[in-house]
Scaffold this motif. Structure first.
Motif, PDB file in Angstrom:
ATOM      1  N   ILE A  44       0.829  -1.209   0.000  1.00 19.71           N
ATOM      2  CA  ILE A  44       0.000   0.000   0.000  1.00 19.71           C
ATOM      3  C   ILE A  44       0.861   1.256   0.000  1.00 19.71           C
ATOM      4  O   ILE A  44       0.615   2.203  -0.755  1.00 19.71           O
ATOM      5  CB  ILE A  44      -0.963  -0.011   1.208  1.00 19.71           C
ATOM      6  CG1 ILE A  44      -2.001  -1.123   1.042  1.00 19.71           C
ATOM      7  CG2 ILE A  44      -1.655   1.350   1.361  1.00 19.71           C
ATOM      8  CD1 ILE A  44      -2.987  -1.234   2.172  1.00 19.71           C
ATOM      9  N   GLU A  49      -2.041   5.800  -6.527  1.00 20.12           N
ATOM     10  CA  GLU A  49      -3.415   6.001  -6.067  1.00 20.12           C
ATOM     11  C   GLU A  49      -4.408   5.136  -6.848  1.00 20.12           C
ATOM     12  O   GLU A  49      -5.460   4.773  -6.336  1.00 20.12           O
ATOM     13  CB  GLU A  49      -3.802   7.475  -6.187  1.00 20.12           C
ATOM     14  CG  GLU A  49      -3.139   8.372  -5.155  1.00 20.12           C
ATOM     15  CD  GLU A  49      -3.729   8.232  -3.765  1.00 20.12           C
ATOM     16  OE1 GLU A  49      -4.813   7.654  -3.636  1.00 20.12           O
ATOM     17  OE2 GLU A  49      -3.099   8.705  -2.798  1.00 20.12           O
ATOM     18  N   SER A  51      -3.824   2.116  -7.975  1.00 17.67           N
ATOM     19  CA  SER A  51      -3.494   0.701  -7.833  1.00 17.67           C
ATOM     20  C   SER A  51      -4.574  -0.029  -7.047  1.00 17.67           C
ATOM     21  O   SER A  51      -5.308   0.552  -6.239  1.00 17.67           O
ATOM     22  CB  SER A  51      -2.145   0.560  -7.115  1.00 17.67           C
ATOM     23  OG  SER A  51      -1.903  -0.782  -6.751  1.00 17.67           O
ATOM     24  N   GLU A  53      -3.739  -2.116  -4.891  1.00 18.74           N
ATOM     25  CA  GLU A  53      -3.119  -2.313  -3.579  1.00 18.74           C
ATOM     26  C   GLU A  53      -3.163  -1.003  -2.803  1.00 18.74           C
ATOM     27  O   GLU A  53      -2.166  -0.318  -2.619  1.00 18.74           O
ATOM     28  CB  GLU A  53      -1.694  -2.830  -3.746  1.00 18.74           C
ATOM     29  CG  GLU A  53      -1.639  -4.229  -4.343  1.00 18.74           C
ATOM     30  CD  GLU A  53      -0.238  -4.737  -4.509  1.00 18.74           C
ATOM     31  OE1 GLU A  53       0.630  -3.939  -4.915  1.00 18.74           O
ATOM     32  OE2 GLU A  53      -0.002  -5.927  -4.243  1.00 18.74           O
ATOM     33  N   ASN A  54      -4.349  -0.663  -2.373  1.00 19.69           N
ATOM     34  CA  ASN A  54      -4.587   0.537  -1.575  1.00 19.69           C
ATOM     35  C   ASN A  54      -5.507   0.173  -0.420  1.00 19.69           C
ATOM     36  O   ASN A  54      -6.082  -0.922  -0.375  1.00 19.69           O
ATOM     37  CB  ASN A  54      -5.233   1.632  -2.435  1.00 19.69           C
ATOM     38  CG  ASN A  54      -4.204   2.469  -3.187  1.00 19.69           C
ATOM     39  OD1 ASN A  54      -3.271   3.001  -2.586  1.00 19.69           O
ATOM     40  ND2 ASN A  54      -4.362   2.576  -4.496  1.00 19.69           N
ATOM     41  N   ARG A 175      -3.436   9.208   3.803  1.00 22.00           N
ATOM     42  CA  ARG A 175      -3.884   8.331   2.721  1.00 22.00           C
ATOM     43  C   ARG A 175      -4.949   7.351   3.224  1.00 22.00           C
ATOM     44  O   ARG A 175      -5.940   7.079   2.540  1.00 22.00           O
ATOM     45  CB  ARG A 175      -2.677   7.576   2.163  1.00 22.00           C
ATOM     46  CG  ARG A 175      -2.977   6.695   0.966  1.00 22.00           C
ATOM     47  CD  ARG A 175      -1.669   6.150   0.407  1.00 22.00           C
ATOM     48  NE  ARG A 175      -1.877   5.478  -0.848  1.00 22.00           N
ATOM     49  CZ  ARG A 175      -0.895   5.124  -1.662  1.00 22.00           C
ATOM     50  NH1 ARG A 175       0.356   5.396  -1.342  1.00 22.00           N
ATOM     51  NH2 ARG A 175      -1.154   4.492  -2.795  1.00 22.00           N
ATOM     52  N   GLN A 179      -8.661   7.233   1.631  1.00 20.05           N
ATOM     53  CA  GLN A 179      -9.060   6.082   0.825  1.00 20.05           C
ATOM     54  C   GLN A 179     -10.186   5.271   1.464  1.00 20.05           C
ATOM     55  O   GLN A 179     -11.060   4.777   0.746  1.00 20.05           O
ATOM     56  CB  GLN A 179      -7.838   5.199   0.560  1.00 20.05           C
ATOM     57  CG  GLN A 179      -6.840   5.869  -0.377  1.00 20.05           C
ATOM     58  CD  GLN A 179      -5.595   5.034  -0.607  1.00 20.05           C
ATOM     59  OE1 GLN A 179      -5.275   4.119   0.155  1.00 20.05           O
ATOM     60  NE2 GLN A 179      -4.859   5.357  -1.669  1.00 20.05           N
TER      61      GLN A 179
END
Length: 490
Positions: A44, A49, A51, A53-54, A175, A179
């Motif tokens: 992460i 942003e 991806s 994987e967040n 983040r 998210q």
């Protein structure tokens, strides 16, 4: 020893006190904290942003409050929940209790590396309020309207950056909140979990620290403020100032809960002395349940028991009295059980209390029938009720004749959200069609609560068949892969 053992302890101590505790999260945090941490720090933290994987947007859920009000919040997935507990625990030096001679914030802060139990902190706060009432002529109590749902994402991150010097840590913190809330800038702080409460309590420290306030004493518990002074004009002036300070963060005072005068002043209202004795025993039970070791609590006397049973028979019983009965009448649970279905219909917010009460009921078959009746008769059953009835079914009603019927009724109920259904799927049960339900989810190619919980529930299956299904499941997303790897190792 795991490098994250203290974070795991921090999580475990709070898990059962949260609004929607899922075995899925507990299993992942306790079985593979290193894997979760590595995924956050390497995947992460280094991802774009866009991806996959967040941190994922979180599932919106609603918990019941008194008076049929709802508490809007989010249920964090295993990665997000681990991160929030971990970052707050690792940064615990920034969240120590702060107090001066005339400004004290109680609760939800670290003392010698641990967070004191909420009931003890609130009792300390109440005691300080009582002592201040003896000292000062005037008081003013108020709270912040819809506090957690009103905190602005950027203000929360700015506060964190004032406390933590590591820029990478601050950036990941920002983040995370951006998210999990899918970019929305308010309503980002989850309710009901300890690290969020710590962040929420600390956020209001800027009010405590203001040099514009003139009242000789201000006490605070989370967003509950009490000011004291010997001149009413000081309170009025500070009340204006605090409203301006709150307004600078788009927060406001709740007018319905603002009270002038001594908090203990109740006119001619007097609490029944017998009820006071019962309330003291209830408080002792709460303290004992929060402590590391079981403590003996004095049982109710016959007069106290009869008093509460009489209240239960009243047609217009108050919610507080119903909660009190569920808490302390466990020695005569059969006499309370006849009222339980009506209590849950009238007071959905007491379903978690009922979960703890049901543990002490001997006739579990009667409880199973009661729950089925509630599920079939009530069109207004809430998702919070479904969730905690699922917890009761899992923990207390296995082995009853209607266990399979309960699982089906809960899973298929119109009010069952994804998180409620996940609470059923994560139960390690092979019978009653549960294996088929999980297999359907594991082969769906999806990534969300139902597949995640199905993977955790599949730990009861034989390794060969379980791992075969987990192979399909793992291909859907990086988080699926992490969960699959953890279950295979268990």
């Amino acid at each position: 020893m795991s490098t994250h053992s203290k974070t795991v302890e921090f999580f475990a101590e709070d898990q059962n006190r949260s609004l929607f505790p899922l075995t899925t999260n507990a299993f992942m945090v306790q079985s593979n904290p290193e894997g979760l941490s590595k995924y956050i720090r390497e995947a992460i933290n280094n991802a774009d942003e866009d991806s996959c994987e967040n941190f994922l947007p979180q599932e919106r859920v609603y918990a019941d409050k008194s008076g049929h009000h709802l508490r809007r919040t989010a249920k964090l997935d295993p990665v997000a929940e681990f991160y929030l507990y971990d970052v707050v625990y690792r940064c615990r030096e920034a969240f120590k209790r702060r107090a001066t001679k005339n400004r004290t914030a109680f609760g939800y802060s670290f003392v010698k590396g641990h967070v004191p139990q909420p009931s003890g902190s609130y009792r300390e706060f109440s005691g300080a309020v009582g002592a201040a009432e003896e000292e000062f002529k005037y008081s003013l109590a108020f709270d912040v309207s819809s506090y957690f749902n009103s905190i602005y994402h950027h203000d929360l991150v700015r506060r964190f950056s004032d406390l933590v010097e590591d820029l990478d840590e601050v950036n990941l913190f920002g983040r995370f909140f951006r998210q999990i809330n899918a970019g929305r800038t308010v309503d980002c702080l989850p309710h009901g979990i300890l690290p969020a409460k710590i962040l929420g309590s600390d956020f209001l420290a800027y009010v405590d620290e203001s040099n514009r306030l003139r009242s000789p004493l201000m006490l605070r518990f989370m967003d509950d403020f009490v000011l004291f002074a010997n001149r009413e004009a000081q309170l009025i002036s500070d009340f204006y100032t605090i409203q301006e300070l709150l307004g600078s963060k788009a927060l406001s005072v709740n007018p319905a809960k603002t009270r002038w005068g001594h908090l203990s002043t109740g006119g001619d209202f007097k609490v029944d002395p017998l009820k006071v004795k019962i309330l003291k025993k209830r408080r002792a039970l709460v303290v004992a349940s929060e402590g590391p070791e079981h403590e003996e609590v004095e049982d109710l006397g016959q007069e106290e028991t009869e008093y509460l049973l009489t209240l239960l028979h009243e047609e217009e019983i108050e919610e507080d009295d119903a909660e009190l009965a569920l808490m302390v009448l466990r020695e005569v649970s059969d006499k309370v059980l006849v009222h339980l279905q009506e209590i849950l219909r009238r007071f959905p917010s007491l379903t978690k209390n009922a979960y703890h009460f049901i543990e002490h009921v001997e006739d579990k078959e009667a409880v199973a029938e009661l729950v089925l009746g509630l599920l079939s008769d009530s069109a207004s059953t809430t998702q919070y009720q479904i969730f905690w009835l699922a917890c009761s079914t899992d923990r207390h009603l296995r082995g009853t004749e209607r266990y399979g019927d309960l699982l089906r009724a809960l899973y298929e109920h119109a009010s069952a959200s994804a998180v409620c259904k996940a609470r059923i799927l994560e139960i390690p049960e092979k019978k009653h069609g549960m294996s088929d339900l999980r297999e359907e989810q594991l082969k769906s190619g999806g990534s969300g609560w139902l597949p995640w919980a199905s993977a955790i529930g599949s730990r009861c299956e034989k390794a060969a068949s379980r791992n075969h299904l987990l192979g399909y499941f793992a291909n859907a997303s990086p988080l699926n892969r992490l969960i699959a790897e953890t279950v295979k190792r268990a």
